[in-house]
Design an enzyme around this catalytic site. Structure first.
Site, PDB file in Angstrom:
ATOM      1  N   HIS A 212     -15.139  -7.865   0.670  1.00 56.28           N
ATOM      2  CA  HIS A 212     -15.251  -9.301   0.394  1.00 56.28           C
ATOM      3  C   HIS A 212     -14.662  -9.617  -0.981  1.00 56.28           C
ATOM      4  O   HIS A 212     -14.926  -8.909  -1.955  1.00 56.28           O
ATOM      5  CB  HIS A 212     -16.731  -9.726   0.351  1.00 56.28           C
ATOM      6  CG  HIS A 212     -17.407  -9.768   1.680  1.00 56.28           C
ATOM      7  ND1 HIS A 212     -16.755  -9.603   2.882  1.00 56.28           N
ATOM      8  CD2 HIS A 212     -18.724  -9.978   2.000  1.00 56.28           C
ATOM      9  CE1 HIS A 212     -17.629  -9.713   3.873  1.00 56.28           C
ATOM     10  NE2 HIS A 212     -18.822  -9.932   3.359  1.00 56.28           N
TER      11      HIS A 212
ATOM     12  N   GLN B  55     -14.190 -13.585   2.972  1.00 59.10           N
ATOM     13  CA  GLN B  55     -15.004 -12.517   3.524  1.00 59.10           C
ATOM     14  C   GLN B  55     -14.344 -11.788   4.694  1.00 59.10           C
ATOM     15  O   GLN B  55     -13.675 -12.397   5.527  1.00 59.10           O
ATOM     16  CB  GLN B  55     -16.383 -13.076   3.917  1.00 59.10           C
ATOM     17  CG  GLN B  55     -17.177 -13.519   2.696  1.00 59.10           C
ATOM     18  CD  GLN B  55     -18.579 -14.017   3.007  1.00 59.10           C
ATOM     19  OE1 GLN B  55     -18.933 -15.130   2.647  1.00 59.10           O
ATOM     20  NE2 GLN B  55     -19.392 -13.201   3.655  1.00 59.10           N
TER      21      GLN B  55
ATOM     22  N   ASN C 114     -18.144  -4.680   1.265  1.00 63.44           N
ATOM     23  CA  ASN C 114     -19.344  -5.358   1.763  1.00 63.44           C
ATOM     24  C   ASN C 114     -20.254  -4.445   2.572  1.00 63.44           C
ATOM     25  O   ASN C 114     -21.446  -4.711   2.684  1.00 63.44           O
ATOM     26  CB  ASN C 114     -18.967  -6.587   2.594  1.00 63.44           C
ATOM     27  CG  ASN C 114     -17.913  -6.299   3.637  1.00 63.44           C
ATOM     28  OD1 ASN C 114     -16.776  -5.930   3.274  1.00 63.44           O
ATOM     29  ND2 ASN C 114     -18.237  -6.436   4.899  1.00 63.44           N
TER      30      ASN C 114
ATOM     31  N   ALA D 181     -22.703  -0.157  12.072  1.00 58.26           N
ATOM     32  CA  ALA D 181     -21.733   0.043  10.986  1.00 58.26           C
ATOM     33  C   ALA D 181     -22.435   0.357   9.661  1.00 58.26           C
ATOM     34  O   ALA D 181     -22.046   1.282   8.941  1.00 58.26           O
ATOM     35  CB  ALA D 181     -20.871  -1.207  10.827  1.00 58.26           C
TER      36      ALA D 181
ATOM     37  N   ARG E  41     -14.332 -16.906   6.295  1.00 54.26           N
ATOM     38  CA  ARG E  41     -13.916 -15.640   6.890  1.00 54.26           C
ATOM     39  C   ARG E  41     -12.391 -15.599   6.918  1.00 54.26           C
ATOM     40  O   ARG E  41     -11.746 -16.560   7.355  1.00 54.26           O
ATOM     41  CB  ARG E  41     -14.460 -15.548   8.319  1.00 54.26           C
ATOM     42  CG  ARG E  41     -14.303 -14.193   8.948  1.00 54.26           C
ATOM     43  CD  ARG E  41     -15.362 -13.216   8.515  1.00 54.26           C
ATOM     44  NE  ARG E  41     -16.683 -13.526   9.049  1.00 54.26           N
ATOM     45  CZ  ARG E  41     -17.794 -12.875   8.685  1.00 54.26           C
ATOM     46  NH1 ARG E  41     -17.751 -11.918   7.769  1.00 54.26           N
ATOM     47  NH2 ARG E  41     -18.961 -13.204   9.206  1.00 54.26           N
TER      48      ARG E  41
ATOM     49  N   CYS F  39     -24.674  -9.492   1.638  1.00 53.17           N
ATOM     50  CA  CYS F  39     -23.522  -8.825   1.010  1.00 53.17           C
ATOM     51  C   CYS F  39     -22.820  -9.705  -0.021  1.00 53.17           C
ATOM     52  O   CYS F  39     -22.513  -9.264  -1.131  1.00 53.17           O
ATOM     53  CB  CYS F  39     -22.528  -8.392   2.082  1.00 53.17           C
ATOM     54  SG  CYS F  39     -22.124  -9.672   3.289  1.00 53.17           S
TER      55      CYS F  39
ATOM     56  N   ARG G 291     -30.530   1.399  24.138  1.00 50.00           N
ATOM     57  CA  ARG G 291     -29.153   1.509  24.617  1.00 50.00           C
ATOM     58  C   ARG G 291     -28.380   2.622  23.902  1.00 50.00           C
ATOM     59  O   ARG G 291     -27.596   3.343  24.505  1.00 50.00           O
ATOM     60  CB  ARG G 291     -28.442   0.156  24.414  1.00 50.00           C
ATOM     61  CG  ARG G 291     -27.157  -0.027  25.175  1.00 50.00           C
ATOM     62  CD  ARG G 291     -26.743  -1.508  25.169  1.00 50.00           C
ATOM     63  NE  ARG G 291     -26.799  -2.082  23.835  1.00 50.00           N
ATOM     64  CZ  ARG G 291     -25.787  -2.068  22.963  1.00 50.00           C
ATOM     65  NH1 ARG G 291     -24.640  -1.547  23.298  1.00 50.00           N
ATOM     66  NH2 ARG G 291     -25.919  -2.602  21.761  1.00 50.00           N
ATOM     67  N   SER G 292     -28.578   2.734  22.581  1.00 50.42           N
ATOM     68  CA  SER G 292     -27.814   3.714  21.810  1.00 50.42           C
ATOM     69  C   SER G 292     -28.556   5.038  21.642  1.00 50.42           C
ATOM     70  O   SER G 292     -27.988   5.995  21.103  1.00 50.42           O
ATOM     71  CB  SER G 292     -27.485   3.149  20.425  1.00 50.42           C
ATOM     72  OG  SER G 292     -26.682   1.997  20.543  1.00 50.42           O
TER      73      SER G 292
END
Lengths: 346, 346
Positions: A252, A159, A325, A17, A245, A132, A43-44
């Site tokens: 955030h 958050q 964030n 991300a 959270r 963040c 893997r990616s």
């Protein structure tokens, strides 16, 4: 940025991300790139990513990936940084690390450009990007610190799940659908992927981000305490944090109580924030305007509002600080540092 | 409660969210009722409500409704209380008012049974039920106050939409569905029904509950400041609050920083709370256990956890307080007061 030296840049964690946001910002900011290397786990590897109209294939990050690399942006987890950053440094790269691995290392500058960009020059190959929730808070505190001094900070966070990765976003969406359909939910990821106990995040508030430490605070809370002191360069600032959270996808929010060292005028605080780099003041109670996560998403700035004096202590100040964030809290702060290294300005 | 005197009881606002909870509690607690009168606005009059297997028809509340009524529970808005409570009192009823109308009236006791039940005896016909966010906080603060004294409280809330009524719950559900479907949302109710500007509550955090007052604080925040001092009977306690609405249907959470007047042992704080009436301590970091809105809903208690000492100030304490805002924050607190009046015990 024309007639600039061009740099060989590597992005480690290119498919995550934050990595995606970094690549988008490098393009948007027209970063002076000679060659761009997109790196990931095995893997990616093989993923195709388009940068400035050209397709790039993501490669597996290995010690040899960094030959010729001059700036390497890491956001693939602390273990990856620990293993690969020494090789990147050996190959002559400056590493900007978005993980927790080296933030409190005394040899490593921990940088928020609006606060302590001068620390970049002290690097020994690696510069750490703060957490963040810390970044947006210290960016807003800095102008107040410079004018009035700060004795203590008491922060409670609200958050977003994006800070816990794309699987946490998926979980929030999935659980929310289940609750709306009247079904039971089975939490699988949050609060902490690596820990055994899971809690519902949909329509809930979870007062745990990251693992608990021995003193009863979570690691996220301790990051806010320690990183704030290090970035502000002042161990005397007392910081206490409660990190929570909530069911927000991105952005955030923070309720921050600050105790200044000197008497202040509220109008002056507003003016300081209005004039501060990277800060947007949104503070109009009569018009019901204040920072909102929904408005901050996709924007690079830190939004500040709800400024008001503590009714009990004349040096106390309450404020509401909101930022994206994934941008200022991660990718944008890292790219700001990279721009400073590349072209000597923030 | 056998062989008790039975009371004629009226519930004003019987069809509202809190009114429904009150009726449910009167049944569940087997409250000593002779006759139950369910009252509402003209619009909702005629609604059928079953109480102990018997169907009751809700009647329009008028000044004459209170003939013979001995205990009247009001939760139909401050204006209704202002107009009708004087008539109820004239007819000999004791009124327990769940609105903001008389809370700060010096003649009116403001009561949380766990804190100041003795104040009930000072009533002049009306007893005020505090604001939901205040009730759960003072219930948790009281045992600490009695042992150590409290100099200041800094609270940030995470409040559920049920506190804004059933239309706000509908709005959260509707907006959430729209966002999940990728559609634009059109906020209609929150943050404050009576004010012009609306904000999205789905996947967002809105730092405004109730109207803004002249000092920059919202009315909800000022309720927490003023009511806490009045209920605790100590104007010297400094309170500052930031009240925030989050996408939770029911159950308020609060991040509370308390500064005690004396040094304390954390184990003693835990024991005080464990032994306190109406409090359930949920505080096991190793087991990732702490109060959650999702767990508190439907339960009468105030849940407290995340106890930890401020790292900067040895008399500072952080805690996380969660309760069902419709139960302990409204209906249950009112019924507790009614029980004390009826049968002389809390």
């Amino acid at each position: 940025m024309s007639n600039q030296k061009l740099f060989n840049v590597a992005v480690v964690g290119a498919t995550g991300a934050v990595g995606e946001q970094i690549i988008g910002l490098l393009e948007k900011r027209n970063f002076p790139i000679a060659e761009l290397k997109l790196l990931s786990s095995a893997r990616s590897a093989g993923t195709k990513i388009t940068f400035k109209g050209q397709e790039h294939t993501v490669e597996e990050a290995t010690p040899d990936s960094f030959k010729g690399v001059e700036i390497a942006l890491f956001s693939a987890g602390g273990d990856v940084t620990k293993v690969l950053a020494p090789h990147a440094i050996q190959h002559g790269a400056v590493c900007i690390d978005n993980t927790n691995a080296f933030r409190m290392d005394p040899e490593t500058p921990l940088v928020v450009p609006e606060v302590n960009i001068d620390k970049v020059s002290e690097h020994k190959g690696l510069i750490a990007n703060p957490n963040c929730s810390t970044i947006q808070m210290v960016a807003a505190l800095k102008p107040l610190y410079d004018r009035y001094g700060i004795s203590r900070v008491i922060v409670s966070t609200y958050q977003a799940v994006s800070g816990a990765g794309s699987r946490a976003i998926d979980e929030l969406h999935r659980q929310t659908r289940e609750v709306l359909a009247g079904n039971e939910v089975t939490p699988e990821i949050l609060p902490v992927g690596a820990l055994p106990v899971k809690h519902q995040i949909a329509f809930n508030a979870i007062p745990q981000i990251d693992k608990f430490t021995e003193n009863g605070y979570t690691l996220e809370e301790m990051k806010m305490v320690r990183e704030t002191k290090k970035i502000m360069g002042d161990e005397s600032i007392d910081v206490t944090a409660t990190c929570v959270r909530i069911p927000v996808v991105n952005g955030h929010s923070e309720s921050v109580y600050v105790e200044l060292k000197n008497d202040y005028e509220l109008e002056d605080i507003a003016k300081l924030l209005q004039d501060a780099p990277g800060i947007t003041l949104v503070d109009d109670p009569a018009g019901q305007q204040y920072p909102l996560a929904s408005e901050a998403t996709g924007k690079p700035d830190v939004f500040v509002g709800r400024l008001r004096r503590d009714l009990g202590s004349s040096r106390g100040l309450n404020m509401w600080i909101v930022s994206d964030n994934l941008l200022k809290g991660a990718a944008w702060n890292a790219v700001q540092i990279a721009e400073y290294i590349a072209i000597g300005q923030k």
